[in-house]
Write a protein that holds these residues in place. Structure first.
Motif, PDB file in Angstrom:
ATOM      1  N   ALA A 106       0.793  -1.051  -0.225  1.00 28.03           N
ATOM      2  CA  ALA A 106      -0.039   0.011   0.174  1.00 28.03           C
ATOM      3  C   ALA A 106       0.619   1.328   0.061  1.00 28.03           C
ATOM      4  N   GLN A 107       0.258   2.301  -0.585  1.00 29.31           N
ATOM      5  CA  GLN A 107       1.116   3.655  -0.601  1.00 29.31           C
ATOM      6  C   GLN A 107       0.094   4.745  -0.006  1.00 29.31           C
ATOM      7  N   GLY A 108       0.636   5.895   0.590  1.00 30.74           N
ATOM      8  CA  GLY A 108      -0.097   6.694   0.791  1.00 30.74           C
ATOM      9  C   GLY A 108      -0.687   6.826   2.230  1.00 30.74           C
ATOM     10  N   LEU A 109      -0.263   5.846   2.970  1.00 32.75           N
ATOM     11  CA  LEU A 109      -0.611   5.927   4.369  1.00 32.75           C
ATOM     12  C   LEU A 109       0.081   6.777   5.323  1.00 32.75           C
ATOM     13  N   VAL A 110      -0.316   6.988   6.517  1.00 33.22           N
ATOM     14  CA  VAL A 110       0.186   8.048   7.301  1.00 33.22           C
ATOM     15  C   VAL A 110       1.838   7.434   7.836  1.00 33.22           C
ATOM     16  N   PRO A 111       2.690   8.214   7.480  1.00 36.69           N
ATOM     17  CA  PRO A 111       4.135   7.684   7.505  1.00 36.69           C
ATOM     18  C   PRO A 111       4.543   7.417   8.944  1.00 36.69           C
ATOM     19  N   GLY A 112       5.249   6.536   9.343  1.00 40.00           N
ATOM     20  CA  GLY A 112       5.810   6.185  10.412  1.00 40.00           C
ATOM     21  C   GLY A 112       4.751   5.640  11.359  1.00 40.00           C
ATOM     22  N   GLN A 113       3.557   5.372  11.016  1.00 37.91           N
ATOM     23  CA  GLN A 113       2.471   5.242  12.224  1.00 37.91           C
ATOM     24  C   GLN A 113       1.957   3.597  11.934  1.00 37.91           C
ATOM     25  N   PRO A 114       1.475   2.797  12.822  1.00 39.57           N
ATOM     26  CA  PRO A 114       0.750   1.792  12.572  1.00 39.57           C
ATOM     27  C   PRO A 114      -0.309   1.664  11.951  1.00 39.57           C
ATOM     28  N   HIS A 115      -0.689   1.008  11.292  1.00 41.49           N
ATOM     29  CA  HIS A 115      -2.009   0.520  10.296  1.00 41.49           C
ATOM     30  C   HIS A 115      -2.699  -0.710  10.772  1.00 41.49           C
ATOM     31  N   ALA A 116      -3.543  -0.499  11.558  1.00 40.44           N
ATOM     32  CA  ALA A 116      -4.329  -1.639  11.778  1.00 40.44           C
ATOM     33  C   ALA A 116      -4.869  -2.397  10.668  1.00 40.44           C
ATOM     34  N   GLN A 117      -5.039  -3.384  10.149  1.00 39.69           N
ATOM     35  CA  GLN A 117      -5.520  -3.869   8.865  1.00 39.69           C
ATOM     36  C   GLN A 117      -6.239  -5.475   9.295  1.00 39.69           C
ATOM     37  N   HIS A 118      -7.215  -5.639   8.613  1.00 38.23           N
ATOM     38  CA  HIS A 118      -8.152  -6.696   9.020  1.00 38.23           C
ATOM     39  C   HIS A 118      -8.893  -7.288   7.714  1.00 38.23           C
ATOM     40  N   ILE A 119      -9.123  -8.663   7.739  1.00 38.55           N
ATOM     41  CA  ILE A 119     -10.054  -9.187   6.815  1.00 38.55           C
ATOM     42  C   ILE A 119     -11.417  -9.110   7.528  1.00 38.55           C
ATOM     43  N   HIS A 120     -12.443  -8.422   7.116  1.00 38.12           N
ATOM     44  CA  HIS A 120     -13.757  -8.260   7.566  1.00 38.12           C
ATOM     45  C   HIS A 120     -14.597  -8.986   6.774  1.00 38.12           C
ATOM     46  N   GLY A 121     -15.619  -9.228   7.404  1.00 45.52           N
ATOM     47  CA  GLY A 121     -16.941  -9.929   6.654  1.00 45.52           C
ATOM     48  C   GLY A 121     -17.410 -11.208   7.493  1.00 45.52           C
ATOM     49  N   SER A 122     -18.512 -11.812   6.792  1.00 42.01           N
ATOM     50  CA  SER A 122     -19.125 -13.057   7.388  1.00 42.01           C
ATOM     51  C   SER A 122     -18.573 -14.117   6.360  1.00 42.01           C
ATOM     52  N   THR A 123     -18.545 -15.418   7.082  1.00 43.51           N
ATOM     53  CA  THR A 123     -18.566 -16.491   6.187  1.00 43.51           C
ATOM     54  C   THR A 123     -19.822 -17.257   6.179  1.00 43.51           C
ATOM     55  N   THR A 124     -20.937 -16.686   6.948  1.00 43.42           N
ATOM     56  CA  THR A 124     -22.028 -17.411   7.164  1.00 43.42           C
ATOM     57  C   THR A 124     -23.392 -16.944   6.266  1.00 43.42           C
ATOM     58  N   GLY A 125     -22.895 -16.096   4.893  1.00 45.19           N
ATOM     59  CA  GLY A 125     -24.099 -15.873   3.979  1.00 45.19           C
ATOM     60  C   GLY A 125     -24.272 -14.363   3.934  1.00 45.19           C
ATOM     61  N   HIS A 126     -24.049 -13.589   4.752  1.00 48.64           N
ATOM     62  CA  HIS A 126     -24.325 -12.040   4.790  1.00 48.64           C
ATOM     63  C   HIS A 126     -23.107 -11.297   3.833  1.00 48.64           C
ATOM     64  N   ASP A 127     -23.523 -10.963   2.853  1.00 47.16           N
ATOM     65  CA  ASP A 127     -22.619 -10.395   1.641  1.00 47.16           C
ATOM     66  C   ASP A 127     -22.152  -8.966   2.131  1.00 47.16           C
ATOM     67  N   PHE A 128     -21.259  -8.771   3.077  1.00 44.56           N
ATOM     68  CA  PHE A 128     -20.845  -7.649   3.406  1.00 44.56           C
ATOM     69  C   PHE A 128     -20.057  -6.944   2.333  1.00 44.56           C
ATOM     70  N   THR A 129     -19.650  -5.593   2.313  1.00 45.48           N
ATOM     71  CA  THR A 129     -18.618  -5.115   1.302  1.00 45.48           C
ATOM     72  C   THR A 129     -18.348  -3.740   1.725  1.00 45.48           C
ATOM     73  N   CYS A 130     -17.386  -3.024   0.885  1.00 47.20           N
ATOM     74  CA  CYS A 130     -16.859  -1.845   1.383  1.00 47.20           C
ATOM     75  C   CYS A 130     -17.733  -0.704   1.396  1.00 47.20           C
ATOM     76  N   PRO A 131     -17.566   0.150   2.578  1.00 42.26           N
ATOM     77  CA  PRO A 131     -18.708   1.116   2.356  1.00 42.26           C
ATOM     78  C   PRO A 131     -18.152   2.365   1.708  1.00 42.26           C
ATOM     79  N   ASP A 132     -19.182   3.382   1.442  1.00 47.45           N
ATOM     80  CA  ASP A 132     -18.981   4.442   1.010  1.00 47.45           C
ATOM     81  C   ASP A 132     -19.319   5.674   1.725  1.00 47.45           C
ATOM     82  N   ALA A 133     -19.266   6.637   1.360  1.00 50.28           N
ATOM     83  CA  ALA A 133     -19.447   8.003   2.162  1.00 50.28           C
ATOM     84  C   ALA A 133     -20.704   8.079   2.911  1.00 50.28           C
ATOM     85  N   SER A 134     -21.647   7.433   2.146  1.00 45.56           N
ATOM     86  CA  SER A 134     -22.942   7.598   2.878  1.00 45.56           C
ATOM     87  C   SER A 134     -23.011   6.943   4.469  1.00 45.56           C
ATOM     88  N   ALA A 135     -21.908   6.111   4.612  1.00 46.74           N
ATOM     89  CA  ALA A 135     -21.938   5.416   5.902  1.00 46.74           C
ATOM     90  C   ALA A 135     -21.673   6.402   7.008  1.00 46.74           C
TER      91      ALA A 135
END
Ligand SMILES: [Cu+2]
Length: 227
Positions: free
Chosen positions: A76-105
């Motif tokens: 990745a590029q353009g992150l906050v320099p010198g800072q830790p970036h928490a990163q995860h795999i999000h979502g459900s494996t049981t059927g609900h289709d989650f996705t990336c949010p947009d600004a309306s969130a």
């Protein structure tokens, strides 16, 4: 105030989870994922990481499944320099289709889609992409074990993680999220955007999402792909 002090506390809190890390069962994966690309190292999926919250960050992730061994590579590029970036795999494996949010969130209209505001869209933390130790949801905010962006804001990450059969079978339902933004551009996570709803000791800037990307072959709303 910097993120440093609470980092230690989070680390201590994360320790019991690391000790109780489940031992991977030896079952062989029954691969039901037909998306992705078969390689000699397993089935590989591309993720186009796109900015959230005008972070200016972007990147790519490659997820390769071999049985229940998941190798995650992120550049990745353009992150906050010198800072830790928490990163995860999000979502459900049981059927609900989650996705990336947009600004309306952004429910409270403060210009930031916080992690809590994004949760209805991208779902709960499934895997914490730490650099070492526990990878469960319990390590979601273990910022001392999250990758740190270099002085130019670049971050590279590679780790192989033993995942559950449910994750192996439903990998395309999941997505990758990186956190940590710096809207006031002062180079550190501060409390300018308030406290994190996830951990009031952490600034909102440290936990708000910076990038999100769905896994290629995702059956829900597509974020598109450049290649
Ligand atoms: Cu996350």
């Amino acid at each position: 105030m910097t993120v440093k002090r609470s980092t230690r506390l989070t680390a201590l809190m994360a320790l019991p989870a690391a000790l109780t890390l489940a031992v991977a069962a030896p079952a062989l994966a029954h691969d039901t994922n037909h998306a992705g690309q078969q390689t000699q190292h397993g089935r590989s999926y591309k993720v186009d990481l796109r900015q959230l919250n005008d972070s200016g960050a972007r990147g790519t992730a490659q997820l390769t499944l071999q049985g229940r061994q998941l190798t995650v590579k992120i550049n990745a590029q353009g992150l906050v320099p010198g800072q830790p970036h928490a990163q995860h795999i999000h979502g459900s494996t049981t059927g609900h289709d989650f996705t990336c949010p947009d600004a309306s969130a952004d429910k409270n209209g403060d210009g930031i889609v916080t992690t809590a505001e994004g949760l209805p869209a991208y779902g709960d933390i499934n895997i914490s992409l730490t650099t070492k130790g526990d990878t469960t949801k319990a390590s979601g905010l273990a910022v001392d074990r999250m990758p740190v962006a270099d002085k130019n804001g670049n971050l590279s990450y590679s780790r192989t993680i033993a995942v559950s059969q449910a994750v192996a079978d439903n990998i395309t339902r999941l997505h990758v999220v990186q956190h940590g933004i710096d809207p006031n551009g002062n180079g550190v996570y501060d409390f300018g955007k308030g406290k994190s709803e996830l951990d009031p000791k952490l600034p909102q800037e440290a936990t708000a999402p910076a990038t999100c990307g769905t896994i290629e072959g995702h059956s829900g709303a597509s974020m598109g792909n450049n290649y």
